[in-house]
Design an enzyme around this catalytic site. Sequence first.
Site, PDB file in Angstrom:
ATOM      1  N   HIS A  72       4.820   6.469  12.996  1.00 52.52           N
ATOM      2  CA  HIS A  72       6.209   6.677  12.564  1.00 52.52           C
ATOM      3  C   HIS A  72       6.553   8.160  12.647  1.00 52.52           C
ATOM      4  O   HIS A  72       5.837   8.999  12.112  1.00 52.52           O
ATOM      5  CB  HIS A  72       6.406   6.177  11.132  1.00 52.52           C
ATOM      6  CG  HIS A  72       6.523   4.689  11.035  1.00 52.52           C
ATOM      7  ND1 HIS A  72       7.226   4.051  10.049  1.00 52.52           N
ATOM      8  CD2 HIS A  72       6.037   3.712  11.826  1.00 52.52           C
ATOM      9  CE1 HIS A  72       7.173   2.744  10.232  1.00 52.52           C
ATOM     10  NE2 HIS A  72       6.445   2.505  11.307  1.00 52.52           N
ATOM     11  N   TYR A 201      13.835   4.553   2.196  1.00 54.13           N
ATOM     12  CA  TYR A 201      13.751   4.888   0.768  1.00 54.13           C
ATOM     13  C   TYR A 201      15.175   4.858   0.218  1.00 54.13           C
ATOM     14  O   TYR A 201      16.051   5.551   0.745  1.00 54.13           O
ATOM     15  CB  TYR A 201      13.147   6.278   0.564  1.00 54.13           C
ATOM     16  CG  TYR A 201      11.656   6.359   0.850  1.00 54.13           C
ATOM     17  CD1 TYR A 201      11.174   6.546   2.143  1.00 54.13           C
ATOM     18  CD2 TYR A 201      10.735   6.256  -0.192  1.00 54.13           C
ATOM     19  CE1 TYR A 201       9.807   6.630   2.400  1.00 54.13           C
ATOM     20  CE2 TYR A 201       9.361   6.335   0.053  1.00 54.13           C
ATOM     21  CZ  TYR A 201       8.905   6.519   1.339  1.00 54.13           C
ATOM     22  OH  TYR A 201       7.563   6.601   1.586  1.00 54.13           O
ATOM     23  N   PRO A 293       3.841   6.409  -6.473  1.00 60.69           N
ATOM     24  CA  PRO A 293       3.686   6.130  -5.041  1.00 60.69           C
ATOM     25  C   PRO A 293       4.840   6.579  -4.136  1.00 60.69           C
ATOM     26  O   PRO A 293       4.741   6.474  -2.918  1.00 60.69           O
ATOM     27  CB  PRO A 293       3.522   4.602  -4.984  1.00 60.69           C
ATOM     28  CG  PRO A 293       4.077   4.108  -6.268  1.00 60.69           C
ATOM     29  CD  PRO A 293       3.918   5.183  -7.278  1.00 60.69           C
ATOM     30  N   LYS A 297       1.263   9.510  -1.420  1.00 60.18           N
ATOM     31  CA  LYS A 297       0.225  10.543  -1.388  1.00 60.18           C
ATOM     32  C   LYS A 297      -1.136  10.101  -1.947  1.00 60.18           C
ATOM     33  O   LYS A 297      -2.150  10.769  -1.715  1.00 60.18           O
ATOM     34  CB  LYS A 297       0.687  11.773  -2.196  1.00 60.18           C
ATOM     35  CG  LYS A 297       1.797  12.555  -1.525  1.00 60.18           C
ATOM     36  CD  LYS A 297       1.255  13.440  -0.418  1.00 60.18           C
ATOM     37  CE  LYS A 297       2.311  13.942   0.523  1.00 60.18           C
ATOM     38  NZ  LYS A 297       2.493  13.167   1.741  1.00 60.18           N
ATOM     39  N   TYR A 385       5.993  15.327   3.225  1.00 61.09           N
ATOM     40  CA  TYR A 385       5.743  13.913   3.494  1.00 61.09           C
ATOM     41  C   TYR A 385       4.634  13.725   4.527  1.00 61.09           C
ATOM     42  O   TYR A 385       3.754  12.881   4.356  1.00 61.09           O
ATOM     43  CB  TYR A 385       7.035  13.228   3.959  1.00 61.09           C
ATOM     44  CG  TYR A 385       6.933  11.721   3.960  1.00 61.09           C
ATOM     45  CD1 TYR A 385       7.166  10.992   2.802  1.00 61.09           C
ATOM     46  CD2 TYR A 385       6.579  11.029   5.118  1.00 61.09           C
ATOM     47  CE1 TYR A 385       7.056   9.609   2.788  1.00 61.09           C
ATOM     48  CE2 TYR A 385       6.470   9.647   5.111  1.00 61.09           C
ATOM     49  CZ  TYR A 385       6.712   8.935   3.949  1.00 61.09           C
ATOM     50  OH  TYR A 385       6.592   7.572   3.945  1.00 61.09           O
TER      51      TYR A 385
HETATM   52  P1  RFL Z   1      -9.445   2.597  -6.244  1.00 57.91           P
HETATM   53  O1  RFL Z   1      -8.801   2.030  -5.039  1.00 57.91           O
HETATM   54  O2  RFL Z   1      -8.851   2.273  -7.580  1.00 57.91           O
HETATM   55  O3  RFL Z   1     -10.984   2.155  -6.223  1.00 57.91           O
HETATM   56  C1  RFL Z   1     -11.854   2.360  -7.317  1.00 57.91           C
HETATM   57  C2  RFL Z   1     -12.962   1.348  -7.261  1.00 57.91           C
HETATM   58  O4  RFL Z   1     -13.865   1.549  -8.369  1.00 57.91           O
HETATM   59  C3  RFL Z   1     -14.185   0.293  -8.944  1.00 57.91           C
HETATM   60  N1  RFL Z   1     -14.599   0.500 -10.358  1.00 57.91           N
HETATM   61  C4  RFL Z   1     -15.867   0.498 -10.759  1.00 57.91           C
HETATM   62  N2  RFL Z   1     -17.013   0.339 -10.094  1.00 57.91           N
HETATM   63  C5  RFL Z   1     -18.161   0.387 -10.821  1.00 57.91           C
HETATM   64  N3  RFL Z   1     -18.200   0.582 -12.155  1.00 57.91           N
HETATM   65  C6  RFL Z   1     -17.071   0.746 -12.862  1.00 57.91           C
HETATM   66  N4  RFL Z   1     -17.103   0.935 -14.198  1.00 57.91           N
HETATM   67  C7  RFL Z   1     -15.830   0.716 -12.169  1.00 57.91           C
HETATM   68  N5  RFL Z   1     -14.551   0.853 -12.530  1.00 57.91           N
HETATM   69  C8  RFL Z   1     -13.801   0.710 -11.426  1.00 57.91           C
HETATM   70  C9  RFL Z   1     -12.913  -0.523  -8.805  1.00 57.91           C
HETATM   71  O5  RFL Z   1     -13.174  -1.918  -8.859  1.00 57.91           O
HETATM   72  C10 RFL Z   1     -12.445  -0.080  -7.414  1.00 57.91           C
HETATM   73  O6  RFL Z   1     -12.956  -0.896  -6.382  1.00 57.91           O
HETATM   74  O7  RFL Z   1      -9.520   4.201  -6.169  1.00 57.91           O
HETATM   75  P2  RFL Z   1      -9.772   5.137  -4.887  1.00 57.91           P
HETATM   76  O8  RFL Z   1     -10.902   4.613  -4.056  1.00 57.91           O
HETATM   77  O9  RFL Z   1      -9.831   6.519  -5.414  1.00 57.91           O
HETATM   78  O10 RFL Z   1      -8.473   4.953  -3.974  1.00 57.91           O
HETATM   79  C11 RFL Z   1      -7.221   5.428  -4.392  1.00 57.91           C
HETATM   80  C12 RFL Z   1      -6.093   4.577  -3.804  1.00 57.91           C
HETATM   81  O11 RFL Z   1      -6.383   3.217  -4.068  1.00 57.91           O
HETATM   82  C13 RFL Z   1      -4.722   4.938  -4.387  1.00 57.91           C
HETATM   83  O12 RFL Z   1      -4.577   6.329  -4.529  1.00 57.91           O
HETATM   84  C14 RFL Z   1      -3.553   4.448  -3.502  1.00 57.91           C
HETATM   85  O13 RFL Z   1      -3.549   3.060  -3.411  1.00 57.91           O
HETATM   86  C15 RFL Z   1      -2.199   4.929  -4.048  1.00 57.91           C
HETATM   87  N6  RFL Z   1      -1.047   4.390  -3.295  1.00 57.91           N
HETATM   88  C16 RFL Z   1      -0.649   4.966  -2.107  1.00 57.91           C
HETATM   89  N7  RFL Z   1      -1.329   5.993  -1.576  1.00 57.91           N
HETATM   90  C17 RFL Z   1      -0.969   6.520  -0.355  1.00 57.91           C
HETATM   91  O14 RFL Z   1      -1.621   7.481   0.099  1.00 57.91           O
HETATM   92  N8  RFL Z   1       0.077   6.029   0.391  1.00 57.91           N
HETATM   93  C18 RFL Z   1       0.814   4.981  -0.069  1.00 57.91           C
HETATM   94  O15 RFL Z   1       1.702   4.527   0.652  1.00 57.91           O
HETATM   95  C19 RFL Z   1       0.486   4.430  -1.374  1.00 57.91           C
HETATM   96  N9  RFL Z   1       1.175   3.386  -1.864  1.00 57.91           N
HETATM   97  C20 RFL Z   1      -0.332   3.297  -3.805  1.00 57.91           C
HETATM   98  C21 RFL Z   1       0.799   2.824  -3.059  1.00 57.91           C
HETATM   99  C22 RFL Z   1      -0.685   2.672  -5.010  1.00 57.91           C
HETATM  100  C23 RFL Z   1       0.046   1.622  -5.475  1.00 57.91           C
HETATM  101  N10 RFL Z   1      -0.367   1.035  -6.703  1.00 57.91           N
HETATM  102  C24 RFL Z   1      -0.614  -0.346  -6.864  1.00 57.91           C
HETATM  103  C25 RFL Z   1      -0.806   1.886  -7.787  1.00 57.91           C
HETATM  104  C26 RFL Z   1       1.534   1.754  -3.514  1.00 57.91           C
HETATM  105  C27 RFL Z   1       1.182   1.166  -4.734  1.00 57.91           C
HETATM  106  C28 RFL Z   1       2.056   0.027  -5.215  1.00 57.91           C
HETATM  107  C1  PHB Z   2       3.592   0.865   1.217  1.00 63.75           C
HETATM  108  O1  PHB Z   2       3.808   0.463   2.365  1.00 63.75           O
HETATM  109  O2  PHB Z   2       2.920   0.213   0.408  1.00 63.75           O
HETATM  110  C2  PHB Z   2       4.166   2.169   0.777  1.00 63.75           C
HETATM  111  C3  PHB Z   2       4.787   2.987   1.719  1.00 63.75           C
HETATM  112  C4  PHB Z   2       5.334   4.184   1.311  1.00 63.75           C
HETATM  113  C5  PHB Z   2       5.258   4.564  -0.014  1.00 63.75           C
HETATM  114  C6  PHB Z   2       4.615   3.754  -0.946  1.00 63.75           C
HETATM  115  C7  PHB Z   2       4.065   2.543  -0.542  1.00 63.75           C
HETATM  116  O3  PHB Z   2       5.836   5.740  -0.405  1.00 63.75           O
END
Ligand code: RFL
Ligand code: PHB
Length: 394
Positions: A72, A201, A293, A297, A385
């Site tokens: 993109h 957005y 989110p 980032k 971004y």
């Molecule tokens: P995770 O993915 O939470 O993984 C942590 C893992 O640790 C396990 N765990 C344990 N294991 C052993 N013992 C314990 N006591 C434990 N406690 C927990 C868990 O089961 C899990 O498997 O953290 P990690 O690896 O640091 O990854 C971070 C990302 O998941 C997170 O930052 C992103 O998803 C955030 N995020 C986005 N980030 C982006 O860069 N671009 C995006 O477009 C974006 N969109 C989003 C998002 C997060 C969202 N939510 C649901 C918060 C959109 C959403 C809706």
């Molecule tokens: C997504 O596709 O899940 C997504 C994309 C952009 C964002 C957050 C989430 O800023």
Amino acid sequence: MRTQVVIVGAGPSGLLLGQLLHKAGVDAIIVERQSPDYVLGRIRAGVLEQVTLDVLAQAGVDERLNKEGLVHTGFDLLFKGQRHRIDLSALTHGKKVMVYGQTEVTRDLMSARQAAGLTTFYEAADVHIHGFDSAKPSVTFTKDGQQQTVHCDFIAGCDGFHGVCRASVPKSSIQEFERVYPFGWLGVLSDTRPVHEELIYVNSTRGFALCSQRSHSRSRYYLQVPLTDKVEDWSDEAFWTELRNRLDPAAREQLVTGASIEKSIAPLRSFVAEPMRFGTLFLAGDAAHIVPPTGAKGLNLAATDVKYLSDALVEACVEKSRAGIDHYSERCLARIWRAERFSWWFTSLMHRFPDQGEIGQKFQEAELDYLIHSESGSRTIAENYVGLPLNFGE
Ligand code: RFL
Ligand code: PHB
């Protein structure tokens, strides 16, 4: 059991760290509380920065990404009922982002780990970390009813916001900064053609919305909802009706609706824990920080933490140099606070706050109007971004 590094958590941070360490000849064992299917069932991030793509290439997990990821070069801002494109590439000397779901990144990392025959304990219960104020830390857990102990040189806390690692640090050694936002994001995944080829957005008087995607035939949409709402309150029909109400007429026309294949509500918060190193324990990813989110980032910050941490651990384990581990926390936090600021700012600009009133809406619209008409304003959004360079500010 003994290994050089125990990684707690097999989300994207833990798996990526495991892969980078393996490539550099450092032994690591991963301990994860959930099953692989559970980890893959969490639908989260969708947008990858170039810096993240570079780290994934270094880890050797970029083959499918390069084939299936969607490049993109811009996104739309929709406010006052009109859409305006932010041309990321034109504003940042050709930079772009890749749309490729976190689920797929995780799947690719899991496959690479399995192909390399590396050890991961899934469904580990009662995970505890010990002795990280010494050079002889260890991790204990129960697997299939058996108590296990892994002795190591370093522990990497990649266990997310609710994990055990940060919680094990004495309160007097850690400072936490937090803001919880008064709304959440209701997300829907559906096998329908995305409403637009790029992301949209949306700032609307009814609240924020985001039109994202996973492929040309899979859409991901979000709606700002009150924290009191439950997923069960939202039928698919109610979701599509509300999304349509927040879009412009052209997008409304293009919107294809269908059954949701996943629906969930995520709360929004800004959070940073300082420092990120405690003796032989290192925090990385969501274990150390959370961003709302809106700026996409979270996963990208996790990838850069892991890049810095793997470099530091390789230096310590292979070259016997402490320089990397001594600077780990400071290096990460400079980048993290820049992304925290951008994510907070973009969230504040795009969402409807309970106490903002009509004047608050007018302020947001005037700021958006300024940003799209000012080249420096547009560039400020674009360069944040697409992600600041790794050496920014150095
Ligand atoms: P995770 O993915 O939470 O993984 C942590 C893992 O640790 C396990 N765990 C344990 N294991 C052993 N013992 C314990 N006591 C434990 N406690 C927990 C868990 O089961 C899990 O498997 O953290 P990690 O690896 O640091 O990854 C971070 C990302 O998941 C997170 O930052 C992103 O998803 C955030 N995020 C986005 N980030 C982006 O860069 N671009 C995006 O477009 C974006 N969109 C989003 C998002 C997060 C969202 N939510 C649901 C918060 C959109 C959403 C809706
Ligand atoms: C997504 O596709 O899940 C997504 C994309 C952009 C964002 C957050 C989430 O800023």
